[in-house]
Design a protein around this motif. Sequence first.
Motif, PDB file in Angstrom:
ATOM      1  N   GLY A  37       0.813  -1.205   0.000  1.00  0.00           N
ATOM      2  CA  GLY A  37       0.000   0.000   0.000  1.00  0.00           C
ATOM      3  C   GLY A  37       0.849   1.257   0.000  1.00  0.00           C
ATOM      4  O   GLY A  37       0.521   2.237  -0.688  1.00  0.00           O
ATOM      5  N   ARG A  38       1.955   1.227   0.749  1.00  0.00           N
ATOM      6  CA  ARG A  38       2.832   2.403   0.775  1.00  0.00           C
ATOM      7  C   ARG A  38       3.529   2.594  -0.572  1.00  0.00           C
ATOM      8  O   ARG A  38       3.715   3.726  -1.032  1.00  0.00           O
ATOM      9  N   ILE A  39       3.904   1.481  -1.208  1.00  0.00           N
ATOM     10  CA  ILE A  39       4.523   1.580  -2.540  1.00  0.00           C
ATOM     11  C   ILE A  39       3.533   2.162  -3.540  1.00  0.00           C
ATOM     12  O   ILE A  39       3.871   3.028  -4.348  1.00  0.00           O
ATOM     13  N   ALA A  40       2.277   1.715  -3.458  1.00  0.00           N
ATOM     14  CA  ALA A  40       1.243   2.220  -4.373  1.00  0.00           C
ATOM     15  C   ALA A  40       0.972   3.705  -4.127  1.00  0.00           C
ATOM     16  O   ALA A  40       0.693   4.461  -5.073  1.00  0.00           O
ATOM     17  N   ALA A  41       1.058   4.132  -2.859  1.00  0.00           N
ATOM     18  CA  ALA A  41       0.840   5.542  -2.559  1.00  0.00           C
ATOM     19  C   ALA A  41       1.976   6.406  -3.097  1.00  0.00           C
ATOM     20  O   ALA A  41       1.761   7.542  -3.524  1.00  0.00           O
ATOM     21  N   ALA A  42       3.194   5.851  -3.089  1.00  0.00           N
ATOM     22  CA  ALA A  42       4.351   6.597  -3.594  1.00  0.00           C
ATOM     23  C   ALA A  42       4.435   6.562  -5.114  1.00  0.00           C
ATOM     24  O   ALA A  42       5.021   7.449  -5.734  1.00  0.00           O
ATOM     25  N   ASP A  43       3.857   5.528  -5.715  1.00  0.00           N
ATOM     26  CA  ASP A  43       3.892   5.376  -7.172  1.00  0.00           C
ATOM     27  C   ASP A  43       2.490   5.008  -7.634  1.00  0.00           C
ATOM     28  O   ASP A  43       2.079   3.849  -7.527  1.00  0.00           O
ATOM     29  N   ARG A  44       1.748   5.973  -8.128  1.00  0.00           N
ATOM     30  CA  ARG A  44       0.342   5.766  -8.486  1.00  0.00           C
ATOM     31  C   ARG A  44       0.153   4.755  -9.616  1.00  0.00           C
ATOM     32  O   ARG A  44      -0.955   4.244  -9.822  1.00  0.00           O
ATOM     33  N   PHE A  55       1.595   1.865  -9.700  1.00  0.00           N
ATOM     34  CA  PHE A  55       1.880   0.532  -9.177  1.00  0.00           C
ATOM     35  C   PHE A  55       0.601  -0.165  -8.720  1.00  0.00           C
ATOM     36  O   PHE A  55      -0.223   0.413  -8.013  1.00  0.00           O
ATOM     37  N   THR A  56       0.463  -1.434  -9.146  1.00  0.00           N
ATOM     38  CA  THR A  56      -0.550  -2.336  -8.593  1.00  0.00           C
ATOM     39  C   THR A  56       0.112  -3.690  -8.399  1.00  0.00           C
ATOM     40  O   THR A  56       0.973  -4.082  -9.198  1.00  0.00           O
ATOM     41  N   PRO A  57      -0.253  -4.443  -7.354  1.00  0.00           N
ATOM     42  CA  PRO A  57       0.347  -5.773  -7.156  1.00  0.00           C
ATOM     43  C   PRO A  57       0.123  -6.696  -8.348  1.00  0.00           C
ATOM     44  O   PRO A  57       1.020  -7.441  -8.750  1.00  0.00           O
ATOM     45  N   GLU A  58      -1.090  -6.627  -8.926  1.00  0.00           N
ATOM     46  CA  GLU A  58      -1.384  -7.500 -10.069  1.00  0.00           C
ATOM     47  C   GLU A  58      -0.508  -7.159 -11.267  1.00  0.00           C
ATOM     48  O   GLU A  58       0.020  -8.050 -11.946  1.00  0.00           O
ATOM     49  N   GLY A  59      -0.378  -5.867 -11.545  1.00  0.00           N
ATOM     50  CA  GLY A  59       0.461  -5.447 -12.664  1.00  0.00           C
ATOM     51  C   GLY A  59       1.918  -5.778 -12.423  1.00  0.00           C
ATOM     52  O   GLY A  59       2.637  -6.186 -13.343  1.00  0.00           O
ATOM     53  N   PHE A  60       2.356  -5.607 -11.183  1.00  0.00           N
ATOM     54  CA  PHE A  60       3.738  -5.946 -10.850  1.00  0.00           C
ATOM     55  C   PHE A  60       4.007  -7.429 -11.080  1.00  0.00           C
ATOM     56  O   PHE A  60       5.029  -7.805 -11.677  1.00  0.00           O
ATOM     57  N   LEU A  61       3.105  -8.301 -10.622  1.00  0.00           N
ATOM     58  CA  LEU A  61       3.315  -9.742 -10.787  1.00  0.00           C
ATOM     59  C   LEU A  61       3.298 -10.149 -12.258  1.00  0.00           C
ATOM     60  O   LEU A  61       4.051 -11.035 -12.667  1.00  0.00           O
ATOM     61  N   ALA A  62       2.441  -9.508 -13.048  1.00  0.00           N
ATOM     62  CA  ALA A  62       2.432  -9.810 -14.487  1.00  0.00           C
ATOM     63  C   ALA A  62       3.781  -9.450 -15.104  1.00  0.00           C
ATOM     64  O   ALA A  62       4.334 -10.209 -15.911  1.00  0.00           O
ATOM     65  N   GLY A  63       4.329  -8.286 -14.717  1.00  0.00           N
ATOM     66  CA  GLY A  63       5.640  -7.908 -15.221  1.00  0.00           C
ATOM     67  C   GLY A  63       6.737  -8.810 -14.699  1.00  0.00           C
ATOM     68  O   GLY A  63       7.692  -9.132 -15.416  1.00  0.00           O
ATOM     69  N   ILE A  90      13.345   3.376  -1.993  1.00  0.00           N
ATOM     70  CA  ILE A  90      13.673   2.075  -2.591  1.00  0.00           C
ATOM     71  C   ILE A  90      12.597   1.054  -2.232  1.00  0.00           C
ATOM     72  O   ILE A  90      12.392   0.720  -1.063  1.00  0.00           O
ATOM     73  N   ALA A  91      11.889   0.584  -3.250  1.00  0.00           N
ATOM     74  CA  ALA A  91      10.885  -0.458  -3.063  1.00  0.00           C
ATOM     75  C   ALA A  91      11.520  -1.810  -3.349  1.00  0.00           C
ATOM     76  O   ALA A  91      12.272  -1.965  -4.323  1.00  0.00           O
ATOM     77  N   GLU A  92      11.229  -2.780  -2.486  1.00  0.00           N
ATOM     78  CA  GLU A  92      11.781  -4.133  -2.665  1.00  0.00           C
ATOM     79  C   GLU A  92      10.674  -5.155  -2.449  1.00  0.00           C
ATOM     80  O   GLU A  92       9.952  -5.093  -1.453  1.00  0.00           O
ATOM     81  N   ILE A  93      10.560  -6.084  -3.385  1.00  0.00           N
ATOM     82  CA  ILE A  93       9.517  -7.114  -3.319  1.00  0.00           C
ATOM     83  C   ILE A  93      10.138  -8.470  -3.633  1.00  0.00           C
ATOM     84  O   ILE A  93      10.874  -8.615  -4.614  1.00  0.00           O
TER      85      ILE A  93
END
Length: 227
Positions: A86-93, A95-103, A170-173
């Motif tokens: 949620g914090r990553i999405a707030a910092a980068d509009r 960003f979505t978890p679903e889109g990130f996983l697809a990438g 720095i976002a890390e997943i």
Amino acid sequence: MTGGFPLDLILFAMVAAFLVLRLRSVLGRRTGFERPPAPEPRAPGYDPRAARTLDGVAEEVRPAPAKSGTRQVIPDARTAPGAALGRIAAADRSFTPEGFLAGAEGAFRMIVAAFAAGDRQTLQALLSEQTYAGFEQAITAREQAGEQQRTEIRAVHEMGIETAELRGNIAEIVVRFVTDQVNMTTGRDGEVVTGSDAITELHDFWTFQREVGSADPAWKLTATSHG
């Protein structure tokens, strides 16, 4: 007859009109043999009601986009990883978890294929400097030994976000990949050095990083491990 209307043109016109009417009747009518729309693919054993647990809190299990058979597992917002997402999405509009996983799935396939082929250029674009150095060293050692790597990803069954953090900008997943693969290394004489041509289920954990707010939208692979 001199000056009369040519009969052959009349006949041609009649034939053409007949063909147009026949085509309309065929193309404009369903025959009853049309294939129905294919159902959306589902991973083996997929259950939309199933839930996993992370720190005692249920995770959300979401199917990937329709053309992918990969199941996506995303932490609930009440967990530490979910809150970080949620914090990553707030910092980068964007960003979505679903889109990130697809990438991440696309990057996973590209990196695995590039490593097997010794494609340094592709790896350098997708890996951090330190991670690329390790991959490049392994490729060089393989080339010096005259070995060939064969890797085939037969299926990606599941991708799950294991952990997520936002440290400063720095976002890390960390992503868990559950895949069916064929991995085999052969020597100069074609003899198998390691692996086999059997399909094996593998659990890989890959860490991706990105500087939030950077003009470069790419996530870089910074670490890998096996489960």
